[in-house]
Design an enzyme around this catalytic site. Sequence first.
Site, PDB file in Angstrom:
ATOM      1  N   TRP A 188       0.752  -2.255  -4.620  1.00 43.15           N
ATOM      2  CA  TRP A 188       1.417  -3.556  -4.782  1.00 43.15           C
ATOM      3  C   TRP A 188       0.618  -4.664  -4.105  1.00 43.15           C
ATOM      4  CZ3 TRP A 188       3.248  -6.895  -1.031  1.00 43.15           C
ATOM      5  CH2 TRP A 188       4.033  -7.961  -1.480  1.00 43.15           C
ATOM      6  N   HIS A 189      -0.078  -4.336  -3.015  1.00 39.13           N
ATOM      7  CA  HIS A 189      -0.814  -5.351  -2.271  1.00 39.13           C
ATOM      8  C   HIS A 189      -2.059  -5.843  -2.996  1.00 39.13           C
ATOM      9  CE1 HIS A 189       1.696  -3.888   1.073  1.00 39.13           C
ATOM     10  NE2 HIS A 189       1.451  -5.054   1.622  1.00 39.13           N
ATOM     11  N   GLY A 190      -2.555  -5.100  -3.957  1.00 33.97           N
ATOM     12  CA  GLY A 190      -3.748  -5.561  -4.651  1.00 33.97           C
ATOM     13  C   GLY A 190      -4.228  -4.578  -5.699  1.00 33.97           C
ATOM     14  N   PHE A 240      -2.122 -11.365  -2.376  1.00 35.09           N
ATOM     15  CA  PHE A 240      -1.349 -10.224  -2.847  1.00 35.09           C
ATOM     16  C   PHE A 240      -0.273 -10.635  -3.836  1.00 35.09           C
ATOM     17  CE2 PHE A 240      -2.359  -8.921   1.718  1.00 35.09           C
ATOM     18  CZ  PHE A 240      -3.573  -8.433   1.348  1.00 35.09           C
TER      19      PHE A 240
END
Length: 490
Positions: free
Chosen positions: A344-346, A490
């Site tokens: 989800w962060h990248g 993000f």
Amino acid sequence: MLSHSLHYVIFVIVVFALYWAVHRHFWPRMLVLLVASLVLYTGFTQLPQLIAQGNVTPEALLLAGMPLLIFLGGVTVDHLLVKGLGRAEKPGVRKLLVVLSIVSNLGMLAGFKYLELLRKTALALLGPWGVDVRPEPFHLLLPVGLSFFVFQSISYTVDVYRGKASSGHSFIEHLLYMLFFPRVVSGPIVRESELMAHFREVPTLSPDDGGKAMFRIAVGLVKKLIIADVLGSGIVDPVFGSPHAYSSAECAVAAVAYTLELYYDFSGYSDIAIGVAALFGFRFPENFARPYLAKNLFEFWNRWHMSLSSWLRDYLYIPLGGNRRSKPRVLFNLMMVMVLGGLWHGADWRFAVWGAVHGVALCAVRCWWWFRGKQQEPGPVRVGLGMLATFTLVVLTRVVFRAPDMTHATEFYQRMLAGVPGLANVGPLVWTMLAVAIIAHTLPMKVYDLTALAFLKLPAPARAVVLVLIGLGIRQLASLEARPYVYLQF
């Protein structure tokens, strides 16, 4: 228009004056907030630059405004599905509408954020075998805040399905819920009961509530502009940029500094968002609770980015079975949540690696508790060792989080473990900020509460003087160029 910039301060002052001038009337105050939110979100697209340059052709405007159109289209689809969900009575139809909403949201996120990652992965894996894979990038425009938008949208739809939220909101209320300007860029992820359910209530703002909000905003600005930015520009950026040019000790200091920078950067943003929302009569949930004092990794994730952690727990971990299944399934659920939370962060496999390492560590802690039992009140030595071990793991994994790729992260680890002494490149200002960051994080919350209370007891002119002095201190210590928030990527 970043929330720690002078432009944002002026923007909030103008919106604040307009909002409270019409706050007793529902649609006027909704219109003020919605227009303000659209203006702020549009500022993160290329539309302002095009207009300033006079390049206002239909094709250019359409291309520059595409992220906003995607955002509006996503809210429209979600609103129609939620409305249908509210009217549907048959369980099968309700489940179908929820599935359609989740698939559409995750499909939008996957298409705009992860399609390029999948293309590059397929090219790397299948290309050598002669499989035809598109070699050119897709060049898709990623809407700002899409990850937070998707998670908030899914939580609303699922809560309506579970009977925990109302489907009777208008499209304008739904749009403002998704686009509300204090949190649209990087959260916190706000549930329907924490924002949209209060839109129809006539807002109030007492002098004490206003003072608390201003104090919270000031704390957030100090966290971001003084502590986080000084650590970032003073040690983190140069060392992570060229780790081979620095000693092992300096690399270790940079890793710790980045761990602190990330906390003060994001918690500073959250403080500003919570404070600004409070100025308009809304109460946002807390997002951090001194996470680096956690005694184990489970406690750390209950203290770090709490709106995301609680979302992953309520809408992913528990639906997967949570702790109610067999022990192997519990471990699988933990790994699944952490790997997906990492991605989800990248759109980069290093985030999956980062999440997987945390998942393995969480599984190890869980297995230890199953084997030895979880102590309810561990002694001070065990608490200290637990805090040290947890913080060390977080610092080491942050290297993967900060490095541009796994090759760079590997080089950083090798340099950090090479045993090269020396701290000549760590200046006095960096040491001072490291000390301030650590002390501020370890002080009891009672100190913060007493400081806030002392600020509220001051007469209004004295409060203004304090805020001006804080502003002057920020101007003196902060970088001349405002650094963007880390979580914007993000």
